[in-house]
Design a protein around this motif. Structure first.
Motif, mmCIF file in Angstrom:
data_model
loop_
_atom_site.group_PDB
_atom_site.id
_atom_site.type_symbol
_atom_site.label_atom_id
_atom_site.label_comp_id
_atom_site.label_asym_id
_atom_site.label_seq_id
_atom_site.Cartn_x
_atom_site.Cartn_y
_atom_site.Cartn_z
ATOM 1 N N ALA A 163 41.221 44.192 39.313
ATOM 2 C CA ALA A 163 41.259 45.615 38.953
ATOM 3 C C ALA A 163 41.567 45.813 37.477
ATOM 4 C CB ALA A 163 42.302 46.333 39.810
ATOM 5 N N GLN A 164 42.509 45.059 36.953
ATOM 6 C CA GLN A 164 42.895 45.222 35.551
ATOM 7 C C GLN A 164 41.789 44.763 34.611
ATOM 8 O OE1 GLN A 164 46.817 43.345 35.184
ATOM 9 N NE2 GLN A 164 47.392 44.354 37.105
ATOM 10 N N ASN A 165 41.060 43.713 34.993
ATOM 11 C CA ASN A 165 39.931 43.274 34.168
ATOM 12 C C ASN A 165 38.786 44.275 34.198
ATOM 13 O OD1 ASN A 165 40.214 40.540 32.813
ATOM 14 N ND2 ASN A 165 40.970 40.043 34.854
ATOM 15 N N ILE A 166 38.600 44.945 35.328
ATOM 16 C CA ILE A 166 37.586 46.007 35.400
ATOM 17 C C ILE A 166 37.939 47.125 34.431
ATOM 18 C CG2 ILE A 166 36.677 47.854 36.866
ATOM 19 C CD1 ILE A 166 35.360 45.171 37.389
ATOM 20 N N VAL A 167 39.217 47.492 34.399
ATOM 21 C CA VAL A 167 39.668 48.589 33.532
ATOM 22 C C VAL A 167 39.451 48.264 32.064
ATOM 23 C CG1 VAL A 167 41.703 49.863 32.752
ATOM 24 C CG2 VAL A 167 41.326 49.502 35.191
ATOM 25 N N ILE A 168 39.657 47.014 31.679
ATOM 26 C CA ILE A 168 39.503 46.647 30.260
ATOM 27 C C ILE A 168 38.094 46.120 29.962
ATOM 28 C CG2 ILE A 168 41.958 46.170 29.989
ATOM 29 C CD1 ILE A 168 41.342 43.192 30.174
ATOM 30 N N LEU A 169 37.156 46.396 30.887
ATOM 31 C CA LEU A 169 35.727 46.099 30.686
ATOM 32 C C LEU A 169 35.439 44.606 30.581
ATOM 33 C CD1 LEU A 169 34.854 48.945 28.125
ATOM 34 C CD2 LEU A 169 34.831 49.015 30.631
ATOM 35 N N GLN A 170 36.159 43.818 31.351
ATOM 36 C CA GLN A 170 35.924 42.372 31.423
ATOM 37 C C GLN A 170 35.366 42.039 32.810
ATOM 38 O OE1 GLN A 170 36.268 40.190 28.866
ATOM 39 N NE2 GLN A 170 36.867 41.894 27.535
ATOM 40 N N GLY A 171 34.103 42.422 33.045
ATOM 41 C CA GLY A 171 33.511 42.271 34.362
ATOM 42 C C GLY A 171 33.401 40.839 34.842
ATOM 43 N N VAL A 172 33.051 39.943 33.936
ATOM 44 C CA VAL A 172 32.909 38.526 34.321
ATOM 45 C C VAL A 172 34.248 37.960 34.758
ATOM 46 C CG1 VAL A 172 32.297 36.231 33.514
ATOM 47 C CG2 VAL A 172 30.912 38.197 32.824
ATOM 48 N N GLN A 173 35.293 38.242 33.995
ATOM 49 C CA GLN A 173 36.627 37.763 34.355
ATOM 50 C C GLN A 173 37.100 38.385 35.665
ATOM 51 O OE1 GLN A 173 38.209 35.307 32.778
ATOM 52 N NE2 GLN A 173 36.399 35.203 31.444
ATOM 53 N N ALA A 174 36.736 39.648 35.894
ATOM 54 C CA ALA A 174 37.107 40.309 37.141
ATOM 55 C C ALA A 174 36.455 39.624 38.337
ATOM 56 C CB ALA A 174 36.692 41.781 37.088
ATOM 57 N N ALA A 175 35.173 39.314 38.208
ATOM 58 C CA ALA A 175 34.456 38.644 39.295
ATOM 59 C C ALA A 175 35.039 37.263 39.576
ATOM 60 C CB ALA A 175 32.972 38.539 38.950
ATOM 61 N N LEU A 176 35.436 36.559 38.519
ATOM 62 C CA LEU A 176 36.065 35.243 38.690
ATOM 63 C C LEU A 176 37.400 35.358 39.424
ATOM 64 C CD1 LEU A 176 35.380 33.556 35.225
ATOM 65 C CD2 LEU A 176 34.579 32.731 37.451
ATOM 66 N N ALA A 177 38.149 36.402 39.113
ATOM 67 C CA ALA A 177 39.478 36.567 39.706
ATOM 68 C C ALA A 177 39.411 36.829 41.197
ATOM 69 C CB ALA A 177 40.221 37.704 39.003
ATOM 70 N N ILE A 178 38.390 37.576 41.634
ATOM 71 C CA ILE A 178 38.335 37.981 43.043
ATOM 72 C C ILE A 178 37.549 36.990 43.900
ATOM 73 C CG2 ILE A 178 36.194 39.328 43.029
ATOM 74 C CD1 ILE A 178 37.656 41.472 44.621
ATOM 75 N N GLU A 179 36.830 36.077 43.290
ATOM 76 C CA GLU A 179 35.956 35.176 44.057
ATOM 77 C C GLU A 179 36.679 34.372 45.147
ATOM 78 O OE1 GLU A 179 32.140 32.307 43.232
ATOM 79 O OE2 GLU A 179 33.770 32.288 41.771
ATOM 80 N N PRO A 180 37.916 33.860 44.922
ATOM 81 C CA PRO A 180 38.543 33.016 45.962
ATOM 82 C C PRO A 180 39.104 33.774 47.157
ATOM 83 C CG PRO A 180 39.423 32.559 43.746
ATOM 84 C CD PRO A 180 38.698 33.858 43.682
ATOM 85 N N VAL A 181 39.211 35.094 47.113
ATOM 86 C CA VAL A 181 39.912 35.820 48.180
ATOM 87 C C VAL A 181 39.067 35.883 49.452
ATOM 88 C CG1 VAL A 181 41.140 37.202 46.464
ATOM 89 C CG2 VAL A 181 39.082 38.128 47.536
ATOM 90 N N ILE A 183 36.987 37.159 52.719
ATOM 91 C CA ILE A 183 35.859 38.080 52.804
ATOM 92 C C ILE A 183 36.296 39.494 53.203
ATOM 93 C CG2 ILE A 183 35.406 37.430 55.196
ATOM 94 C CD1 ILE A 183 32.803 38.487 52.546
ATOM 95 N N ILE A 184 37.374 39.625 53.986
ATOM 96 C CA ILE A 184 37.849 40.959 54.390
ATOM 97 C C ILE A 184 38.309 41.753 53.173
ATOM 98 C CG2 ILE A 184 39.565 42.236 55.722
ATOM 99 C CD1 ILE A 184 37.411 41.045 57.430
ATOM 100 N N TYR A 185 39.004 41.086 52.254
ATOM 101 C CA TYR A 185 39.411 41.767 51.020
ATOM 102 C C TYR A 185 38.175 42.211 50.234
ATOM 103 C CZ TYR A 185 44.109 39.819 51.685
ATOM 104 O OH TYR A 185 45.343 39.490 52.177
ATOM 105 N N LYS A 186 37.182 41.344 50.163
ATOM 106 C CA LYS A 186 35.976 41.673 49.403
ATOM 107 C C LYS A 186 35.231 42.847 50.026
ATOM 108 C CE LYS A 186 35.212 37.063 47.453
ATOM 109 N NZ LYS A 186 34.271 35.937 47.313
ATOM 110 N N LEU A 187 35.152 42.866 51.361
ATOM 111 C CA LEU A 187 34.513 43.998 52.032
ATOM 112 C C LEU A 187 35.286 45.283 51.775
ATOM 113 C CD1 LEU A 187 33.552 42.385 55.474
ATOM 114 C CD2 LEU A 187 31.982 43.133 53.669
ATOM 115 N N HIS A 188 36.610 45.180 51.786
ATOM 116 C CA HIS A 188 37.457 46.338 51.517
ATOM 117 C C HIS A 188 37.189 46.893 50.114
ATOM 118 C CE1 HIS A 188 40.828 49.001 52.070
ATOM 119 N NE2 HIS A 188 41.519 48.469 51.075
ATOM 120 N N VAL A 189 37.086 46.003 49.149
ATOM 121 C CA VAL A 189 36.798 46.418 47.769
ATOM 122 C C VAL A 189 35.388 46.994 47.669
ATOM 123 C CG1 VAL A 189 36.453 45.580 45.410
ATOM 124 C CG2 VAL A 189 38.414 44.776 46.744
#
Length: 225
Positions: A163-181, A183-189
């Motif tokens: 979420a914080q990387n999305i806010v500071i316009l770091q989309g690639v870093q945001a995607a890297l951060a959420i990748e290991p979580v 699937i339920i968390y990902k569906l929720h997001v």
């Protein structure tokens, strides 16, 4: 990192946000009289007050919790609470208000589908957004059971990093951060982002038009004796 993960969690958030902002701007400018909640209380008041109060109390606290929990950097809250304890607080408080919200929402859905007058006045978007909220709530409550398997707070840190990387316009870093979580968390997001995308085209727009200024206005004299 897979291309799909980068698209859904590194690019899609910005598409949803841009559509939401531009869509709200256009709707408010071109169709201001549609900018309302379209309350159906006058059509049928039976059970409405309880259902609406449960839903709104629950959703307000859930949104506040998500906002504070996801956007507060660990360096700040670690002065007061550890990541593990923060996650436990989120599970207990979020679970309580999530259940309240779910009960109210199910009551509202039942009312909208079974009351003839309310159903007749409902648009497709009214019913669609209620079921999207239902799916989102169920996914959110399911994350509680998954979180019980890892109470060290690591997943909460990954989600807040996204979420914080999305806010500071770091989309690639945001995607890297959420990748290991999970699937339920990902569906929720993903469902949450999709609701942001649909926001300008539904009754949810009334959320950003809460008449706070009414609290401080002077009394209006309608009739003098």
């Amino acid at each position: 990192m897979s291309n799909l993960n980068n698209l859904l969690f590194g690019v899609y958030p910005y598409i949803a946000i841009v559509v939401c902002i531009v869509g709200c701007w256009i709707r408010f400018d071109r169709e201001p009289y549609t900018w309302k909640a379209d309350s159906s209380q006058m059509l049928s008041n039976k059970g409405f007050r309880v259902a609406s109060n449960l839903f709104h109390i629950g959703v307000i606290f859930i949104l506040m919790g998500h906002f504070v929990g996801l956007l507060t950097p660990p360096a700040i809250y670690h002065h007061f609470i550890s990541s593990a304890n923060k996650q436990m607080v989120a599970l207990v408080v979020g679970g309580f208000f999530g259940v309240l919200c779910l009960i109210g929402l199910v009551m509202l859905i039942k009312r909208r589908l079974t009351d003839e007058r309310v159903r007749a006045s409902s648009k497709f978007s009214d019913i669609m957004i209620l079921f999207m909220l239902l799916v989102q709530l169920i996914l959110g409550l399911l994350t509680i059971f998954i979180s019980l398997d890892h109470l060290d707070g690591s997943v909460m840190i990954m989600l807040s990093s996204w979420a914080q990387n999305i806010v500071i316009l770091q989309g690639v870093q945001a995607a890297l951060a959420i990748e290991p979580v999970h699937i339920i968390y990902k569906l929720h997001v993903f469902v949450g982002l999709t609701m942001i995308l649909f926001f300008p085209f539904t009754r949810l727009v009334h959320v950003i038009s809460v008449p706070i200024w009414y609290l401080g206005r002077r009394y209006q004299v309608v009739r003098e004796r």
